[in-house]
Design a protein around this motif. Structure first.
Motif, PDB file in Angstrom:
ATOM      1  N   ARG A   1      -0.746   9.898   3.442  1.00  0.00           N
ATOM      2  CA  ARG A   1      -0.628   9.383   2.077  1.00  0.00           C
ATOM      3  C   ARG A   1      -1.634   8.264   1.812  1.00  0.00           C
ATOM      4  N   LEU A   2      -1.824   7.373   2.763  1.00  0.00           N
ATOM      5  CA  LEU A   2      -2.780   6.290   2.580  1.00  0.00           C
ATOM      6  C   LEU A   2      -4.214   6.823   2.508  1.00  0.00           C
TER       7      LEU A   2
ATOM      8  N   GLN B   1      -5.049   9.784   1.418  1.00  0.00           N
ATOM      9  CA  GLN B   1      -5.163  10.446   0.123  1.00  0.00           C
ATOM     10  C   GLN B   1      -5.447   9.438  -0.989  1.00  0.00           C
ATOM     11  N   ILE B   2      -4.717   8.324  -0.973  1.00  0.00           N
ATOM     12  CA  ILE B   2      -4.927   7.296  -1.989  1.00  0.00           C
ATOM     13  C   ILE B   2      -6.327   6.701  -1.878  1.00  0.00           C
TER      14      ILE B   2
ATOM     15  N   ASP C   1       6.572  10.844  -3.612  1.00  0.00           N
ATOM     16  CA  ASP C   1       5.387  11.514  -3.084  1.00  0.00           C
ATOM     17  C   ASP C   1       5.676  12.293  -1.811  1.00  0.00           C
TER      18      ASP C   1
ATOM     19  N   ASP D   1       0.223   4.081  -8.697  1.00  0.00           N
ATOM     20  CA  ASP D   1      -0.644   4.716  -7.708  1.00  0.00           C
ATOM     21  C   ASP D   1      -0.221   4.426  -6.274  1.00  0.00           C
ATOM     22  N   ILE D   2       0.880   3.693  -6.082  1.00  0.00           N
ATOM     23  CA  ILE D   2       1.346   3.388  -4.735  1.00  0.00           C
ATOM     24  C   ILE D   2       2.229   4.531  -4.234  1.00  0.00           C
ATOM     25  N   PRO D   3       1.935   5.135  -3.086  1.00  0.00           N
ATOM     26  CA  PRO D   3       2.776   6.230  -2.574  1.00  0.00           C
ATOM     27  C   PRO D   3       4.210   5.766  -2.342  1.00  0.00           C
TER      28      PRO D   3
ATOM     29  N   ILE E   1      -8.689   9.033  -3.572  1.00  0.00           N
ATOM     30  CA  ILE E   1      -8.550   8.976  -5.027  1.00  0.00           C
ATOM     31  C   ILE E   1      -9.225   7.734  -5.582  1.00  0.00           C
ATOM     32  N   ARG E   2      -9.003   6.587  -4.923  1.00  0.00           N
ATOM     33  CA  ARG E   2      -9.603   5.350  -5.411  1.00  0.00           C
ATOM     34  C   ARG E   2     -11.123   5.381  -5.286  1.00  0.00           C
TER      35      ARG E   2
ATOM     36  N   ASP F   1       0.826  -1.209   0.000  1.00  0.00           N
ATOM     37  CA  ASP F   1       0.000   0.000   0.000  1.00  0.00           C
ATOM     38  C   ASP F   1       0.858   1.257   0.000  1.00  0.00           C
ATOM     39  N   LEU F   2       2.115   1.115   0.427  1.00  0.00           N
ATOM     40  CA  LEU F   2       3.040   2.251   0.448  1.00  0.00           C
ATOM     41  C   LEU F   2       4.468   1.717   0.439  1.00  0.00           C
TER      42      LEU F   2
END
Length: 220
Positions: free
Chosen positions: A127-128, A130-131, A108, A84-86, A134-135, A55-56
């Motif tokens: 960051r997680l 934020q993703i 990022d 798309d992975i930070p 977005i998803r 995930d990161l």
């Protein structure tokens, strides 16, 4: 390939060549509720990424065999499926120019050693989150595009459905490519064309092609 289910702990790939620091950071991440996979350099990280999707990615810069910059460049060029992975750099380099270089390379975020664990955990969580937003937005866009397409098809007429469907897909922020049975590109939206301009080995000119085995496997 290992993937993260919604009810599992977020998975972090941590790349660090200093054993003591690696252990300390990994312990902090685990106590904060994350699953952690460790790699000692960029080459080992690439091996890990062949079988898992974190995930990161938390990565040191100065490492033997392959630096953090080189790893990030390799991922951006050969693994568009991981775009798309930070990617967060963790480094002892404090020169502002190094921070700028990292950002320009596609990182990022950027954390400085010695590690402030509270700042590190806050950065990772941000960051997680934020993703996730977005998803979620992507999911909404997919549903809206599908509803637009199905709405046109259910009209039951013989009219050309390409126009309205194409316009709906052009408003979607991620790449959509429609292929026929022979991999001929029937349609590619604006986001897909932008992706083809920057992703090495991706071609939408007539026949859909990916320039590497790994890209082809990821697509399938």
């Amino acid at each position: 390939m290992q993937s993260l289910a919604g009810n599992e702990r977020p998975l972090i790939l941590y790349i660090e060549d200093e054993p003591d620091l690696c252990e300390d950071v990994a312990d902090e991440l685990k106590e904060a509720g994350y699953s952690v996979v460790l790699a000692c350099d960029g080459e080992q990280a690439l091996q890990c990424l062949a079988s898992l999707r974190p995930d990161l990615i938390l990565c040191d810069i100065t490492m033997p065999r392959m630096s953090g910059y080189e790893l990030l460049q390799a991922l951006r060029q050969t693994r568009p499926d991981l775009a798309d992975i930070p990617f967060v750099f963790l480094t002892a380099q404090t020169d502002p120019r190094q921070v700028v270089d990292g950002k320009r390379a596609g990182a990022d975020d950027y954390l400085i050693k010695p590690v402030d664990f509270d700042l590190m955990l806050a950065t990772i969580q941000a960051r997680l989150t934020q993703i996730a937003r977005i998803r979620q937005a992507h999911d909404v866009q997919v549903q809206e595009a599908m509803q637009a397409a199905l709405g046109t098809l259910y009209q039951g007429s013989s009219r050309d459905v390409t126009g309205p469907v194409a316009r709906a897909f052009d408003y979607v922020s991620f790449g959509i490519v429609l292929l026929d049975a022979h991999q001929q590109v029937r349609f590619a939206n604006r986001a897909a064309h932008r992706m083809a301009d920057v992703v090495s080995g991706l071609s939408l000119d007539g026949v859909f092609r990916l320039g590497g085995v790994r890209q082809g496997e990821a697509f399938r």
